[in-house]
Design an enzyme around this catalytic site. Sequence first.
Site, PDB file in Angstrom:
ATOM      1  N   LYS A   9     -27.592   8.423 -26.881  1.00 50.13           N
ATOM      2  CA  LYS A   9     -26.161   8.685 -26.804  1.00 50.13           C
ATOM      3  C   LYS A   9     -25.359   7.558 -27.471  1.00 50.13           C
ATOM      4  CE  LYS A   9     -26.664  11.229 -22.456  1.00 50.13           C
ATOM      5  NZ  LYS A   9     -26.259  11.278 -21.036  1.00 50.13           N
ATOM      6  N   PHE A  57     -16.519  17.131 -15.019  1.00 50.05           N
ATOM      7  CA  PHE A  57     -16.791  16.079 -16.005  1.00 50.05           C
ATOM      8  C   PHE A  57     -17.087  16.618 -17.407  1.00 50.05           C
ATOM      9  CE2 PHE A  57     -20.781  17.003 -13.750  1.00 50.05           C
ATOM     10  CZ  PHE A  57     -21.617  17.327 -14.813  1.00 50.05           C
ATOM     11  N   THR A  91     -31.104   9.830 -13.680  1.00 48.63           N
ATOM     12  CA  THR A  91     -29.818  10.034 -14.347  1.00 48.63           C
ATOM     13  C   THR A  91     -28.850   8.894 -14.069  1.00 48.63           C
ATOM     14  OG1 THR A  91     -30.114  12.426 -14.229  1.00 48.63           O
ATOM     15  CG2 THR A  91     -27.875  11.628 -14.593  1.00 48.63           C
ATOM     16  N   ASN A 112     -25.326   6.453 -19.648  1.00 45.45           N
ATOM     17  CA  ASN A 112     -26.739   6.309 -19.274  1.00 45.45           C
ATOM     18  C   ASN A 112     -27.698   6.384 -20.462  1.00 45.45           C
ATOM     19  OD1 ASN A 112     -26.782   9.054 -19.734  1.00 45.45           O
ATOM     20  ND2 ASN A 112     -27.246   9.622 -17.625  1.00 45.45           N
ATOM     21  N   HIS A 115     -30.407  11.200 -23.477  1.00 50.02           N
ATOM     22  CA  HIS A 115     -30.603  12.533 -22.908  1.00 50.02           C
ATOM     23  C   HIS A 115     -32.019  12.973 -23.232  1.00 50.02           C
ATOM     24  CE1 HIS A 115     -30.159  16.835 -22.117  1.00 50.02           C
ATOM     25  NE2 HIS A 115     -30.836  17.001 -23.242  1.00 50.02           N
TER      26      HIS A 115
END
Length: 149
Positions: A9, A57, A91, A112, A115
């Site tokens: 990410k 979210f 997660t 985080n 993915h």
Amino acid sequence: MERTFLMIKPDGVQRNLVGEIIQRFETKGFTLVGLKMMQVSSELAEKHYAVHKERPFFRSLVDFITSSPVVAMVWQGEGVIASARKIIGATNPLNAEPGTIRGDFGISVGRNLIHGSDGPDTAKDEVSLWFSDAELANWTPAITPWVVE
């Protein structure tokens, strides 16, 4: 051979963790068959996260994924989906075990780092969403006989 989709990410890219993250999967013995650094469009992000469309979210997740480049990857190997989930960690990085990517480098659930597909059906869908067949290499590394029977 099983395949999975992984995406580093924007926070992982911005923090210069791309090499470290790739190394963990290479060292494990998995084969990288697709890789591209890209700026994600809102349309692609919304398709990827469609399962979260009704969640509060969703919009912030789409905004985050489109805020900076990501590294999209397809990895191949025996048990790669389950193993990748273990390498990635929980997660929420605060719940992730030390030694996992999120346990070692993550602090916030909203940042985080990576993915990973959560199962065979999701992996198939995500690989085809992010990569065309022509973008995936069909190859066998010379070390394969030393990694798997």
